[in-house]
Design an enzyme around this catalytic site. Structure first.
Site, PDB file in Angstrom:
ATOM      1  N   ARG A 198     104.529  37.638  27.373  1.00 48.12           N
ATOM      2  CA  ARG A 198     103.419  38.508  27.990  1.00 48.12           C
ATOM      3  C   ARG A 198     102.074  38.374  27.684  1.00 48.12           C
ATOM      4  O   ARG A 198     101.570  37.622  26.010  1.00 48.12           O
ATOM      5  CB  ARG A 198     103.263  40.207  27.796  1.00 48.12           C
ATOM      6  CG  ARG A 198     104.330  40.544  26.437  1.00 48.12           C
ATOM      7  CD  ARG A 198     104.075  42.283  26.545  1.00 48.12           C
ATOM      8  NE  ARG A 198     103.181  42.984  27.524  1.00 48.12           N
ATOM      9  CZ  ARG A 198     103.530  44.043  27.891  1.00 48.12           C
ATOM     10  NH1 ARG A 198     104.315  44.528  26.954  1.00 48.12           N
ATOM     11  NH2 ARG A 198     102.173  44.510  27.629  1.00 48.12           N
ATOM     12  N   GLY A 199     100.827  39.493  28.411  1.00 50.50           N
ATOM     13  CA  GLY A 199      99.320  38.903  27.490  1.00 50.50           C
ATOM     14  C   GLY A 199      99.395  37.253  28.390  1.00 50.50           C
ATOM     15  O   GLY A 199      99.366  36.408  28.495  1.00 50.50           O
ATOM     16  N   ALA A 200      97.852  37.354  28.491  1.00 48.28           N
ATOM     17  CA  ALA A 200      97.418  36.721  29.873  1.00 48.28           C
ATOM     18  C   ALA A 200      97.409  34.882  29.011  1.00 48.28           C
ATOM     19  O   ALA A 200      97.253  34.212  29.942  1.00 48.28           O
ATOM     20  CB  ALA A 200      95.452  37.264  29.862  1.00 48.28           C
TER      21      ALA A 200
ATOM     22  N   ARG B 215     105.016  36.430  38.567  1.00 46.83           N
ATOM     23  CA  ARG B 215     104.357  37.361  37.678  1.00 46.83           C
ATOM     24  C   ARG B 215     102.767  37.953  38.364  1.00 46.83           C
ATOM     25  O   ARG B 215     102.206  36.956  38.886  1.00 46.83           O
ATOM     26  CB  ARG B 215     103.615  37.340  36.302  1.00 46.83           C
ATOM     27  CG  ARG B 215     103.140  39.588  36.477  1.00 46.83           C
ATOM     28  CD  ARG B 215     104.146  39.822  34.839  1.00 46.83           C
ATOM     29  NE  ARG B 215     103.222  40.949  34.888  1.00 46.83           N
ATOM     30  CZ  ARG B 215     102.512  41.101  33.375  1.00 46.83           C
ATOM     31  NH1 ARG B 215     102.673  40.395  32.386  1.00 46.83           N
ATOM     32  NH2 ARG B 215     101.682  42.006  33.460  1.00 46.83           N
TER      33      ARG B 215
ATOM     34  N   CYS C 203      93.352  51.600  25.774  1.00 50.36           N
ATOM     35  CA  CYS C 203      94.821  50.586  25.963  1.00 50.36           C
ATOM     36  C   CYS C 203      94.490  49.829  24.891  1.00 50.36           C
ATOM     37  O   CYS C 203      94.328  49.808  23.380  1.00 50.36           O
ATOM     38  CB  CYS C 203      94.069  49.892  27.335  1.00 50.36           C
ATOM     39  SG  CYS C 203      96.151  49.684  27.814  1.00 50.36           S
TER      40      CYS C 203
ATOM     41  N   ASP D 195      92.170  42.976  32.833  1.00 46.42           N
ATOM     42  CA  ASP D 195      93.095  42.417  33.212  1.00 46.42           C
ATOM     43  C   ASP D 195      92.080  41.159  34.122  1.00 46.42           C
ATOM     44  O   ASP D 195      92.886  40.203  34.462  1.00 46.42           O
ATOM     45  CB  ASP D 195      94.276  43.325  33.928  1.00 46.42           C
ATOM     46  CG  ASP D 195      94.728  44.123  32.857  1.00 46.42           C
ATOM     47  OD1 ASP D 195      95.105  44.785  32.548  1.00 46.42           O
ATOM     48  OD2 ASP D 195      96.103  43.116  33.214  1.00 46.42           O
TER      49      ASP D 195
ATOM     50  N   ASN E 218      90.851  46.942  35.143  1.00 45.23           N
ATOM     51  CA  ASN E 218      92.004  47.055  33.752  1.00 45.23           C
ATOM     52  C   ASN E 218      92.716  48.194  33.796  1.00 45.23           C
ATOM     53  O   ASN E 218      92.215  49.197  35.074  1.00 45.23           O
ATOM     54  CB  ASN E 218      90.016  47.372  32.632  1.00 45.23           C
ATOM     55  CG  ASN E 218      90.831  46.741  31.254  1.00 45.23           C
ATOM     56  OD1 ASN E 218      91.242  46.135  30.875  1.00 45.23           O
ATOM     57  ND2 ASN E 218      90.587  47.930  29.896  1.00 45.23           N
ATOM     58  N   LYS E 219      92.803  48.775  32.647  1.00 50.08           N
ATOM     59  CA  LYS E 219      93.969  49.731  32.152  1.00 50.08           C
ATOM     60  C   LYS E 219      93.352  50.951  33.188  1.00 50.08           C
ATOM     61  O   LYS E 219      92.494  51.554  32.903  1.00 50.08           O
ATOM     62  CB  LYS E 219      94.464  49.617  30.841  1.00 50.08           C
ATOM     63  CG  LYS E 219      95.191  51.181  30.923  1.00 50.08           C
ATOM     64  CD  LYS E 219      96.924  50.992  31.076  1.00 50.08           C
ATOM     65  CE  LYS E 219      96.926  49.781  31.270  1.00 50.08           C
ATOM     66  NZ  LYS E 219      98.417  49.046  31.576  1.00 50.08           N
TER      67      LYS E 219
ATOM     68  N   LYS F  40      90.608  34.797  32.764  1.00 50.61           N
ATOM     69  CA  LYS F  40      91.432  36.081  33.669  1.00 50.61           C
ATOM     70  C   LYS F  40      90.350  36.264  34.853  1.00 50.61           C
ATOM     71  O   LYS F  40      89.993  37.277  35.982  1.00 50.61           O
ATOM     72  CB  LYS F  40      90.883  36.659  32.843  1.00 50.61           C
ATOM     73  CG  LYS F  40      92.306  37.674  32.026  1.00 50.61           C
ATOM     74  CD  LYS F  40      91.758  38.620  30.848  1.00 50.61           C
ATOM     75  CE  LYS F  40      93.269  38.311  30.066  1.00 50.61           C
ATOM     76  NZ  LYS F  40      92.615  39.031  28.584  1.00 50.61           N
TER      77      LYS F  40
END
Lengths: 309, 309, 309, 309, 309, 309
Positions: free
Chosen positions: B18-20, B60, B128, B199, B209-210, B235
């Site tokens: 996970r993580g860009a 994803r 976040c 994101d 974003n979150k 991104k």
């Protein structure tokens, strides 16, 4: 007498009695008991009331309805200090009963006005848990308005769950969100009105309410959504006329994270924040729909005598 | 070969990877494996890469770094389709290695720039948990800047705890707040800068974003606090050039309340929100300090070929 | 008596009598006729007045000056219900005459104040057609101020033509624009003041006026031009204290396009819109220059008895 | 040859040929005819093109697509001045055809992007009549999106009727309002997006469009509604890089009121106004979604050679 | 008697007596002298007072405290015109003494309220030199609050030097800046509150103060810093209820540059500017903390009789 | 050679040579002298240039045009390091001459564009003293535009006097105001445009200029007046791409008050402040009219090589 006062003092301090209205009524009833004690002179009765009032006020220094109720009753006592004890007891008891009645009818008046303001099919967002707000939303629903409500969960103590449960049990379609989703919900779901309660209202029209209220007000302004505060005038702060502001209570870090879970991390846990008058459209009070700029004169009407203005 | 692709697919889908950045690298390395398979012709190699890319992208769909990495490598393959298989393998392997290297160095470049922007004694608020943001805050700290950080807890999944733990373990004085206390903290503590990750970043300069980011940005604008987004160009969303926006993911209600706890209450649990370009001061990218209006041309420079512009 | 009441009812309903002031006066004079009827008791007189008032109020439910006038007179009647019929007739007749006089003098007082506010060489923009606004502009002109006026045409009924004709006939240099040119005119011609009338003014300081007013107010705020509302207090809405808002009238589509011209196209033709208190600088009333936040107390002073506050 | 040029000149001047795209194409085809005349040298061909271009440009000085097309073709001619006449004719004809093709495909690209941006159930407000906007709304409808449109009538020439008729004929539910009802419609109907065309777009990101556009943009900002401009890059103004702005055309007063109807009343009838970059969210162009701050570099890419930058 | 009046007239005109309070007191004492003259009838006494008042008011037409004091006293005289001379003298002397006392106690009340509002460690910015502001800052300091003050120099007459000297002599850490550094100081030093005085306060809540105040208020709004005005109600303008505004005084160019230094350059040297109500958070008056929207009713309470409202 | 370098170093340090352009040219000419020294190898020449550049850059670390010029020339040298000394000298001398020419022509290009933007009868406000701004105002005047200018005096060093004198001597009607009168002048005189210079321009579109500029920009935004910055691209800060900001210079207190005049009073005397990109409408540069969002790519075009981006 001391026993009665002490019991009320403990009830308020321990939050067995809570809510601006219930606190004011409990204190008023206690003073009525003191008035009806068997002191020999009016002077002694007033002395007793003053002592009791002082004690009671210390139970919860930040709940503005407490000193408001007590000061009002003591002020009424002072105005009648020339009357004979027997008549004083009758007069004061009557005045206290009237005061209590007014506080109770304030709530239903606010609910009535609020239900007028809510329109059919409105989508309403509220924050935290306010009896006043719930009552007016339920009144609108009972009037046949097909409304829906979005509640924030209101971290850290999740009072939004109480609101959601109550409204939902009443039959009103209710949606729960985390506090961070307020802006998205207001924009994407097209919230029509934000309605919140208040803890304390200042002469300037600013108001103190549960932490998070001020940022919801900012979002409402950005999106041109009506931001409405429903609150009885017993929550107006006479001291704010003199520039004294409520100290924002800092609460136990354990409300936010279990103690020891994040060693080395400090927790800041303020209970309230301040929403600026310029972000509030109207207050709904028992004196009708009040814009922030009009709070000053209402305050002076009700409590100006405390300050000699 | 299928095995390698399938494994990466499963790793990304299950969020083991996970993580860009990590997602982009995993996909790139997998394509490098495909390039080095024993197909007989360049054409077959490219076919294999295309198939693998398609499969991986489906793991994803909302993680923009995944298609960005794959499309870039496939584009490079296309440009070299005339080369003999042996040289094609060597060329492509080199290009993929270079691409991976660039992604890694992007992070450290952003940290370097961010640490320049942070000033001694700054009080920073973040929301976040972003590796990029943490890295740049730690870099500033390591450079000797005496900074402090305020983290929101970031309901419903409390990623703010991870941030708080990491920064605090690094020695940086860290304070945790509930999401609703962001406005009060910004105003009362006099936050100097808000720094968050992203994101997905759009051609318009808006960013995803979150959940909760957009209302923090509104508060920062109200208080004239710098609102800074730290994010690698992987991104950037090429599809946003064509008007396609990310679908905001609606997550499991059980993240917000245990199933059955509030029967009859609906839960709305969006994972992200959109912050408007006009509320963002700058992006920190590996291409330096970028104002929102300049994202469009960076996007076209890097990904315009995808869209023929 | 019924005849007189019926005639006034028809005159108001058919808009033969129109304008807030004229409607209020017509209703007041009709009630004076009822007071002077030959009923035998004060009680019967009041019953007659109440019946007449109810009928008259139904003639035009959205014209707030109508119930305001009638309710005020009925309230005065109630306060004098203990008086003998003969004296009651005299007393009420006098009170009604005084009320009518006050309404008339309100207009000239507003004109006087408005003319003070207008400065030499001012360029004024107005929207729709308001007798109050015209009177104050003409008063300023008659006082020797070299002003110019820009009128919007005010689609769909072109009331701006009436304004332009009247002011121009008075000798005042007058320019006509389409409604869409308001922003350009305000910016390019450097309008000094926007002055408009009002249909209804709320306790919150918000006000209802001809469709298009609210967007002119937004432009005035953007350009920091004074936005001034000239209106008699007879236009204050007592019901707004209780949260009741005027229903915005939806008018005949044929005002916008001839029926059948654009088959399949729906027409939305609202008569009024609401301008937020925060976009209004001042109201000019017969009680002087009133900021939006002060409307609440004026309303209570004048009409609070209706609501028991 | 003069005949062909003269005819196109007259067609454009008399508005038989109108619309940014059609004007550009007509001028381009005319220059292609000039290229294919029987001059003996390339030099003479270029001279002829230059003369024709100068004549054509004078037909409608404010239509920016006209000089943009001509200057581009003349610039291409200059770059090929060293080529022999025969090849020059072939080369230039090809380039002109390609240029025309690009202009046509720009429209459909914009429609495609716009249809991506429009979401199912969107309620869209538009002003005036723009082929580009109509095409993209119809494209979204044809893609199956259940949208509705609100059109302003667009005084004084009622171009909104054309828009309403076209969209309604296409089957799209369409509502017509007067220009003054824009703010109310945006707020009460909860408009999702405002989409308008443009006449001229400046390097600063400001844009010129039909009178009334700028105040609609202000309302959209107040209500946080997306304000979107759909326009081909042929409408970018190279002269704006050098600070030259379009002179806002003042049109015939008789468009507003019949001559003589209001003697003594002046009419101000500007055709266009300027919407500030800060009130525009995005431009949709054939180069994708472009924020106002990115117009500058697009302009330089396409037309910078005109100014040597 | 003439001598006394003439002397006060000259003292005020020459600014030997200055400051709103001192002017009001000097005029009041002079009228008390006139009251105690040996006229034979109350009528003659009132005539004398009226003449004296008219003369005194002409000494400084823009100092609003002067007519306010005189009109109040004349109004009191009128109300007592039916009393015999001897008692009239006694009554009026008492009323004037009371009036003077109230003015003096207003100052200390404001200081008390202001000191409540100032918090420990506050950094305060002030502009120009106001006795009221200085007194309240010093009161807060004397109460033990560790505050610091930033003073603008206040060109062209450098009244900020007086403020800086006084506060600094009082022991308060004081910093001087040029007027142009106000925005930077507010932002970089993180000013907590701006506190300024006022020359004249309008019914609208707007206020007139030293040139430069309005741009400091704009900066405070941008940065969400409290903007507080400290002023006695003697500075309220009754004429503003009727729309009459103070004429902004244009002062001698030589205050800005020595005559002849820049031949051909004109100097514009306005003494005051107007700060909009919407940029003012609160007024601190002897009637407590007053939001701008509440000034109207305070004005009517105190001076409404002048205007018959 | 050292002598030449030392002399230029001293000239710049002592401010005998000042102004962004003059500093850049002096440094460039000095490097040209170094290029033409008699070193034996290209390598030695480049070493000499590097040494000289380093020395020169230290003369005035905050003048961004100095390193910009030197770095550009050293970069050009590096690109030609493979050439033989003789040709290197010729090549570099030519490049330096071209660079100097470009800087000079930048100024006149800006003046030309600025004069296009200024309209007949414009009233322009400027702050401090900028050669670039003066040149463009004079150019507009010479083009026959009947403009007027308002200059702030610009405390503490009164550079506004220089501006006023120069423009006035040029024949342009010029008015001088104190810095605090900027807001009133903008509002009451109806300023059309604010035009200022810049010291340093950042990648974010923010800019550094004389203290007081940022509050004038705020006022311009409030009043919707165009805020225009005229500056050559030599003032762009490449370091800002990497997040490095200029340290705001704190100057001698004696500029504000004579030493010892106000003992105990501290003086804060910052030379510059930062104006946010969002308050700037356009930059006028030699690359045309540039909105703040486009500065980033211009910076990268010109100086990106310094940073490897």
């Amino acid at each position: 007498m001391g026993n009665v006062v002490d019991k009320t003092y403990r009830d308020i301090k321990s939050m067995r009695v809570r809510g601006a209205l219930d606190i004011a009524i409990a204190a008023s009833k206690t003073l009525k008991r003191v008035v009806n004690s068997d002191a020999k002179s009016t002077h002694q009765l007033i002395q007793g009331m003053t002592r009791a009032g002082k004690k009671l006020k210390s139970a919860r220094p930040t709940a503005v309805s407490l000193p408001n109720a007590i000061n009002y009753i003591l002020h009424t006592a002072d105005k009648n200090s020339h009357i004979e004890p027997e008549e004083f007891r009758r007069k004061l008891s009557g005045e206290i009963d009237k005061f209590i009645m007014e506080q109770k009818s304030a709530l239903s008046r606010i609910a009535e006005i609020g239900a007028n303001i809510i329109e059919d099919n409105d989508l309403i967002l509220t924050h935290c848990n306010s009896d006043t707000v719930n009552m007016l939303i339920e009144r609108a629903w009972d009037d046949g308005k097909k409304i829906k409500v979005v509640c924030t969960e209101t971290r850290p103590r999740y009072q939004g769950h109480i609101t959601a449960k109550e409204l939902s049990t009443h039959g009103i379609p209710t949606t729960l969100i985390v506090d961070s989703a307020a802006h998205l919900a207001m924009k994407e779901l097209k919230i029509d009105k934000v309605i919140v309660g208040a803890d304390t209202i200042y002469a300037s029209g600013d108001m103190v309410n549960k932490i998070g209220t001020s940022q919801i007000a900012l979002c409402a302004r950005e999106l041109d959504i009506d931001f409405i505060v429903a609150a009885e005038s017993i929550k107006f702060s006479p001291q704010s006329l003199m520039g004294s502001m409520v100290k924002i209570e800092e609460r136990d870090p354990a409300e936010v994270i279990k103690s020891g879970k994040l060693p080395g991390v400090k927790v800041l846990n303020p209970a309230f924040d301040i929403t600026n008058a310029e972000h509030i459209d109207i207050f709904i009070t028992e004196f009708g729909v009040v814009p922030p700029g009009a709070v000053y004169h209402l305050l002076r009407e009700k409590f100006g005598w405390e300050l000699g203005i």
